[in-house]
Design an enzyme around this catalytic site. Sequence first.
Site, PDB file in Angstrom:
ATOM      1  N   LYS A 188       0.852  -1.191   0.000  1.00 50.21           N
ATOM      2  CA  LYS A 188       0.000   0.000   0.000  1.00 50.21           C
ATOM      3  C   LYS A 188       0.885   1.237   0.000  1.00 50.21           C
ATOM      4  O   LYS A 188       1.748   1.394   0.862  1.00 50.21           O
ATOM      5  CB  LYS A 188      -0.852  -0.036   1.281  1.00 50.21           C
ATOM      6  CG  LYS A 188      -2.198   0.625   1.169  1.00 50.21           C
ATOM      7  CD  LYS A 188      -2.970   0.321   2.460  1.00 50.21           C
ATOM      8  CE  LYS A 188      -4.338   0.906   2.461  1.00 50.21           C
ATOM      9  NZ  LYS A 188      -4.953   0.788   3.789  1.00 50.21           N
TER      10      LYS A 188
HETATM   11  C1  E4P Z   1      -8.384   1.724   3.857  1.00 54.05           C
HETATM   12  O1  E4P Z   1      -7.558   1.020   3.315  1.00 54.05           O
HETATM   13  C2  E4P Z   1      -8.141   2.444   5.110  1.00 54.05           C
HETATM   14  O2  E4P Z   1      -7.392   1.590   5.933  1.00 54.05           O
HETATM   15  C3  E4P Z   1      -9.406   2.759   5.865  1.00 54.05           C
HETATM   16  O3  E4P Z   1     -10.560   2.335   5.166  1.00 54.05           O
HETATM   17  C4  E4P Z   1      -9.486   4.152   6.383  1.00 54.05           C
HETATM   18  O4  E4P Z   1     -10.693   4.306   7.083  1.00 54.05           O
HETATM   19  P1  E4P Z   1     -10.958   5.539   8.078  1.00 54.05           P
HETATM   20  O5  E4P Z   1     -11.151   6.774   7.268  1.00 54.05           O
HETATM   21  O6  E4P Z   1     -12.220   5.149   8.808  1.00 54.05           O
HETATM   22  O7  E4P Z   1      -9.758   5.621   8.979  1.00 54.05           O
END
Ligand code: E4P
EC number: 2.2.1.2
Length: 217
Positions: free
Chosen positions: A83
Amino acid sequence: MKFFVDTAEIAAIAELNDLGMVDGVTTNPSLIKKSGRDIIEVTREICAMVSGPVSAEVTATDADTMIAEGRKLVEIAGNIAVKVPLTWDGLKACKVLSDEGHMVNVTLCFSVNQALLAAKAGATFISPFIGRLDDINLDGMELIEDIRTVYDNYGFETQILAASIRSVNHIADSARVGADVITAPPSVIKAMVNHPLTDKGLDAFLADIKAAGIKIL
Ligand code: E4P
């Protein structure tokens, strides 16, 4: 539509995985911090449990170090998706890692133009953050819909991974507009089962079972 679980909590992943609900897992530095675990150790455990893609996020901001971190992360298991953030350096890292045959999830996407760049750089997944757009009075779902249209217009194969999901409605709406994948916290996935008419109907059936003395075993 594929279901990814947005957590680094092993027990929560295992519960959903046993039900066949887990097509993959996403983590991020905040979720790793919350787990209190070492990133390499916990990611290895998750990869051993889940056969689908497991996203593990780089910590660097420059392309060269992101690439080095990505190469280390993919050694953990064959189902790692590296990522990287949607920055210019993140796109450079995405291009190199995807050319090497690794899955790459480009995260922190908040616009169609960013999603286009990620697709051009060879991203396996693009992660538009619905909830964080809603938080600032923008329309997260509209972004998912727009990316779907643009990717379909040109046949981009990058999968739309609807992220930052905060409610069951985000999941149903993502499915309606054609997201390829949703990633959601375990609590939100489990809440999808709830319906007051199911509870009411079951209460009525249970009352009749008791009144009629119906027994099967
Ligand atoms: C996605 O890959 C992220 O880890 C996640 O969905 C972020 O979510 P949040 O905005 O609730 O922290």
